[in-house]
Motif scaffolding. Structure first.
Motif, PDB file in Angstrom:
ATOM      1  N   SER A  19      32.600 -54.986  38.485  1.00  8.89           N
ATOM      2  CA  SER A  19      32.514 -54.094  37.321  1.00  8.89           C
ATOM      3  C   SER A  19      31.468 -53.027  37.595  1.00  8.89           C
ATOM      4  O   SER A  19      30.485 -53.257  38.317  1.00  8.89           O
ATOM      5  CB  SER A  19      32.146 -54.895  36.071  1.00  8.89           C
ATOM      6  OG  SER A  19      33.190 -55.768  35.714  1.00  8.89           O
ATOM      7  N   ILE A  65      38.342 -46.509  38.160  1.00  9.12           N
ATOM      8  CA  ILE A  65      38.664 -47.889  37.803  1.00  9.12           C
ATOM      9  C   ILE A  65      39.791 -48.429  38.696  1.00  9.12           C
ATOM     10  O   ILE A  65      39.791 -49.607  39.060  1.00  9.12           O
ATOM     11  CB  ILE A  65      39.036 -48.027  36.297  1.00  9.12           C
ATOM     12  CG1 ILE A  65      39.293 -49.492  35.925  1.00  9.12           C
ATOM     13  CG2 ILE A  65      40.208 -47.155  35.925  1.00  9.12           C
ATOM     14  CD1 ILE A  65      38.114 -50.406  36.148  1.00  9.12           C
ATOM     15  N   GLY A  97      41.965 -54.155  35.565  1.00  5.91           N
ATOM     16  CA  GLY A  97      40.825 -53.282  35.330  1.00  5.91           C
ATOM     17  C   GLY A  97      40.881 -52.744  33.912  1.00  5.91           C
ATOM     18  O   GLY A  97      41.961 -52.468  33.389  1.00  5.91           O
ATOM     19  N   ILE A 118      38.916 -49.888  31.217  1.00  9.56           N
ATOM     20  CA  ILE A 118      38.011 -48.745  31.127  1.00  9.56           C
ATOM     21  C   ILE A 118      37.904 -48.293  29.672  1.00  9.56           C
ATOM     22  O   ILE A 118      38.900 -48.311  28.934  1.00  9.56           O
ATOM     23  CB  ILE A 118      38.489 -47.578  32.035  1.00  9.56           C
ATOM     24  CG1 ILE A 118      37.457 -46.438  32.040  1.00  9.56           C
ATOM     25  CG2 ILE A 118      39.876 -47.082  31.645  1.00  9.56           C
ATOM     26  CD1 ILE A 118      37.744 -45.399  33.118  1.00  9.56           C
ATOM     27  N   ASP A 164      34.943 -50.815  33.666  1.00 11.83           N
ATOM     28  CA  ASP A 164      34.252 -49.549  33.904  1.00 11.83           C
ATOM     29  C   ASP A 164      33.886 -48.979  32.533  1.00 11.83           C
ATOM     30  O   ASP A 164      34.753 -48.567  31.772  1.00 11.83           O
ATOM     31  CB  ASP A 164      35.171 -48.574  34.653  1.00 11.83           C
ATOM     32  CG  ASP A 164      34.484 -47.263  35.034  1.00 11.83           C
ATOM     33  OD1 ASP A 164      33.598 -46.814  34.272  1.00 11.83           O
ATOM     34  OD2 ASP A 164      34.849 -46.679  36.071  1.00 11.83           O
TER      35      ASP A 164
END
Length: 613
Positions: free
Chosen positions: A318, A343, A355, A357, A294
């Motif tokens: 994504s 996220i 994940g 970010i 993200d």
């Protein structure tokens, strides 16, 4: 320049481009939208800068490559512009610690533009002047790399910076959309085909601040510039602003060299190679891992296609990878709850292993494991401390002042390291780690709860992408060694970290115009508040002040702790409280409330709401 009504220069056509189609959909259909009428012109539009001369078309000798998805917007307003009279004080107001920040786009009520093109040009010229003095270049031609994040004012400020640098007599290398860490890295890379190393670098960014803000970060091969250097540059800029003439600019147009380079290809290649090396030189060490990114519509969208995919990772799911300086989905900030929820949802919805970010300019980051557990703030520090202490047993981990007592216990008792809790401010934390090493105390990690983190192995650069690479290294190396697969490897590393049930930050604002200040500076008033709280602790047997503390006053009691400090830049006293229950948090809040009740210029409404609860 004082009161000068600037001439208008019609140059071919007036246009401003943005990189995301969402912006077109959102704003194009609103003819009376105040933002559309406030758009800054791009370099080929109507130009109102005091430093521009009639030969502008000769200045722009390079062209910008624009993708098919690029949207163009016309801003053909022909109203005249007046350059305000600014003095040194006005320039110094733009300083934000070791950064420069201001308002670059009009349209937000109560936020007048403080970073127009003439001011930007003067600041860039001042950096060039400062760099020439710093490098003692003599007749050698210096070059400065310039990049920007996804902010809507970035293209205009990029050209303004380039003009200012030209005035100072340095060559300019434009990187276009880039990350803050990449800009510093360009001063270290030795590759003449990419015009590196740069003698200095400028990143145009305002981190996670709203769309109308922008600013600058400056680098040399020694690292980011500090507060003293930024003040020096702004003082120089004020003098330049007052004395600039069209003659100066015309001369710079004849002599300045502006070239464009895709430096992000170099930077991302370095990240990819770091992961491969950690996994024993495997070509695709992340093959089979599902990792979602993200980027929050900032500059970090490159990480999925340019870093993860070459390593074999699956990146489907994504989100917000396209740069959009209006940040329509969430604030690009790993500390923001909405951003972290976004996220986390992406990880769970896509059944991903991990994940990642980033903030807008990719100098901060956070992660989420496959179960949705967040690795940010204390938990991210714990994870990276575990990784670093495996490599460097016993090393000192330097953090900012608001880290938890549980983190100290984890680093020192579980991991066998040393926790050195210092001040807020990523530059403070990094500089302290460097200082410790110079005294013989080994430190390999300096990291803030905000997500700023720097490693000794990476030249003490606070690089959000490199922090994630360290995590990816662990995933890849663990699987290669048969020690496990998936993000459980990471989750297991922070097992035993004691975390508070309640964690709060309250902001107690100081009214600078209140009569209670009696003419004092807000900082002096804030110090009086801190002293009063410190005095009140002495008589309370349930409380204990931290024996080693570098910022504000830190107090333990009622199974938790609080830290009251004066903000680095603003008339605010942030109060951090961590406790194992709401009742204990209230008790700690009452301690502060009772101590500061006589300070009438202090807004304690947030504290009152806590204690009433």
């Amino acid at each position: 320049m004082e009161g000068k009504v600037l001439q208008k220069f019609n140059v071919e056509q007036c246009c401003y481009y943005l990189q995301n189609k969402q912006f077109k959909t959102r704003y194009q259909r609103q003819p009376n939208n105040p933002f559309m009428s406030a758009l800054l012109p791009c370099p080929r539009g109507n130009l109102y800068s005091s430093m521009r001369a009639n030969s502008l078309s000769k200045y722009y000798q390079t062209t910008t490559s624009i993708s098919k998805q690029t949207s163009f917007y016309c801003n053909a307003s022909l109203s005249s512009a007046t350059v305000p009279s600014l003095d040194k004080t006005d320039f110094l107001k733009l300083q934000n610690g070791s950064d420069i920040r201001g308002v670059a786009v009009p349209g937000v009520e109560g936020e007048p533009v403080s970073l127009p093109e003439p001011v930007t040009e003067a600041i860039a010229a001042a950096f060039g002047q400062w760099l020439l003095h710093k490098k003692n270049a003599g007749s050698r031609k210096l070059r400065v790399s310039v990049g920007h994040d996804s902010r809507i004012s970035a293209p205009t400020l990029l050209e303004a910076v380039s003009r200012g640098l030209g005035v100072s007599g340095v060559d300019v290398v434009q990187f276009g959309l880039a990350s803050t860490p990449a800009m510093f890295n360009s001063t270290l890379t030795e590759d003449e085909s990419f015009l590196c190393p740069a003698d200095g670098a400028i990143m145009i960014t305002a981190s996670h601040l709203p769309y109308n803000r922008n600013g600058f970060k400056f680098f040399t091969s020694e690292g980011g510039l500090g507060k003293v250097d930024i003040k020096n540059i702004l003082e120089r800029a004020a003098d330049i602003y007052q004395n600039f003439s069209d003659e100066n600019l015309t001369k710079s147009q004849r002599e300045v060299s502006i070239k464009k380079v895709d430096y992000m290809a170099v930077y991302t290649s370095g990240l990819v190679n770091a992961v491969r090396k950690a996994a024993g030189d495997l070509e695709k060490p992340l093959e089979g891992f599902h990792i979602v990114v993200d980027a929050g519509n900032g500059a970090g969208g490159f990480f999925a296609a340019k870093v993860l995919e070459p390593l074999g990772a699956i990146t489907s799911g994504s989100q917000f990878l396209e740069p959009d300086g209006m940040f329509p989905n969430h604030i690009p900030n790993p500390e923001d709850k909405t951003a972290m929820q976004a996220i986390t949802k992406a990880v769970l919805d896509n059944k991903a292993d991990l994940g990642i970010i980033f903030d807008t300019d990719v100098d901060r980051s956070a992660a989420v494991d496959s179960s949705g557990r967040e690795f940010n703030r204390n938990r991210l520090i714990a994870l990276l401390s575990a990784i670093v202490l495996e490599e460097h047993p016993g090393t000192t981990i330097v953090t900012d002042s608001v880290t938890s007592d549980g983190l100290t216990s984890f680093i020192e008792k579980k991991l066998g390291g040393k926790h050195h809790r210092f001040k807020r401010g990523y530059k403070n934390v990094i500089d302290e780690a460097i200082r410790l090493n110079s005294t013989g105390e080994e430190s390999h990690l300096a990291i803030e709860t905000s997500g700023h983190g720097a490693l000794k192995e990476n030249h003490w650069l606070d690089d959000g992408a490199y922090l994630m690479v360290k995590i990816l290294n662990k995933l890849a190396s663990a699987r290669a060694a048969g020690e496990g697969s998936g993000s459980k490897v990471l989750t297991d590393l922070v097992e035993g970290l004691e975390e508070p049930k309640v964690a709060l930050e309250l902001r107690l604002k100081i009214d600078k115009n209140h009569s209670d200040l009696e003419g004092r500076d807000f900082r002096e008033y804030g110090e009086m508040v801190l002293q009063q709280v410190s005095n009140s602790i002495e008589t309370n047997p349930n409380l204990k002040k931290a024996s080693v503390n570098y910022e504000g006053i830190r107090v333990s009691g009622f199974g938790g702790w609080f830290l009251l400090r004066l903000s680095l830049h603003d008339p605010v006293l942030p109060l951090n409280i961590e406790a194992q229950s709401e009742d204990d948090a209230v008790k700690l809040g009452l301690v502060v409330a009772n101590a500061v009740k006589e300070f009438n210029a202090l807004d304690t409404s947030a504290l009152s709401r806590l204690t009433r609860s």
